[in-house]
Design an enzyme around this catalytic site. Structure first.
Site, PDB file in Angstrom:
ATOM      1  N   HIS A 113       0.832  -1.216   0.000  1.00  0.00           N
ATOM      2  CA  HIS A 113       0.000   0.000   0.000  1.00  0.00           C
ATOM      3  C   HIS A 113       0.860   1.258   0.000  1.00  0.00           C
ATOM      4  O   HIS A 113       0.405   2.335   0.379  1.00  0.00           O
ATOM      5  CB  HIS A 113      -0.955   0.013   1.197  1.00  0.00           C
ATOM      6  CG  HIS A 113      -1.629  -1.296   1.446  1.00  0.00           C
ATOM      7  ND1 HIS A 113      -1.142  -2.239   2.321  1.00  0.00           N
ATOM      8  CD2 HIS A 113      -2.735  -1.840   0.892  1.00  0.00           C
ATOM      9  CE1 HIS A 113      -1.919  -3.306   2.297  1.00  0.00           C
ATOM     10  NE2 HIS A 113      -2.888  -3.092   1.438  1.00  0.00           N
TER      11      HIS A 113
HETATM   12 FE1  FES Z   1       0.239  -1.875   3.793  1.00  0.00          FE
HETATM   13 FE2  FES Z   1       2.876  -2.206   3.936  1.00  0.00          FE
HETATM   14  S1  FES Z   1       1.785  -0.487   3.263  1.00  0.00           S
HETATM   15  S2  FES Z   1       1.324  -3.641   4.415  1.00  0.00           S
END
Ligand code: FES
Length: 183
Positions: free
Chosen positions: A148
């Site tokens: 993410h």
């Molecule tokens: Fe979501 Fe690393 S940014 S698990």
């Protein structure tokens, strides 16, 4: 054959209930089968926690390089920071940080170049990139989580993206200039 009878048989409410109950039970068993191993993974048993510490040979890690290892079944990153990477980490004001910690606090006194962290993103646990040859270190030059988009700096501190805290620094000690014991 009487078509009305056939109709009745298919729509017999008891029969339909049975089919529905069977389907729901089957789904339930499936869900438990999927969830149980995850729960076990998230709650390491006392055995795993009591496991012997991990010894790592750091003699071959050149400045600017990092290696992936493992500690208590989790990925571990050991990184030999260059003077420029140390300077970049030191130049950041703690007020700018989501989880304020200096590089000094995250490393051993006198060995600020050795950054030792778990390779587990503090958002949802993916393994960030940056500890392997040619991997994307992200916009802050440390580690980058492709799941993410969390970006960590050269001190392993969260600088961008959804992760709430810095990469975790485990307990470790230097046995010598070439061997570090984690745990
Ligand atoms: Fe979501 Fe690393 S940014 S698990």
């Amino acid at each position: 054959e009487d078509p009305a009878l056939l109709h009745e048989e298919v729509h017999d409410p008891r029969r339909r209930d049975f089919i529905n109950i069977a389907a729901v039970s089957f789904a339930g068993v499936g869900a438990i089968a999927i969830v149980l191993p995850l729960v076990n993974q998230m709650n390491p048993s006392a055995d795993v926690l009591a496991q012997a510490s991990t010894e790592i040979d750091i003699s071959k890690i050149a400045p600017g390089q990092a290696i992936k290892s493992s500690f208590r079944k989790q990925p571990l990153f050991v990184r030999n920071l260059t003077p420029a990477e140390i300077a970049a980490a030191d130049a950041v004001s703690l007020n700018e940080l989501r989880d304020p910690q200096s590089l000094e606090e995250r490393t051993k006194a006198g060995k600020k170049n050795w950054l030792i962290t778990l390779g587990v993103c503090t958002h949802l646990g993916c393994v960030p990139l940056g500890a392997g040859e040619g991997e994307n270190k992200g916009p802050f030059g440390g580690y980058f989580c492709p799941c993410h988009g969390s970006a960590y700096d050269t001190a392993g501190r969260i600088r961008q993206g959804p992760a709430p805290t810095n990469l975790h620094v485990p307990e470790y000690t230097f046995n010598s200039d070439t061997v570090v014991t984690v745990g």
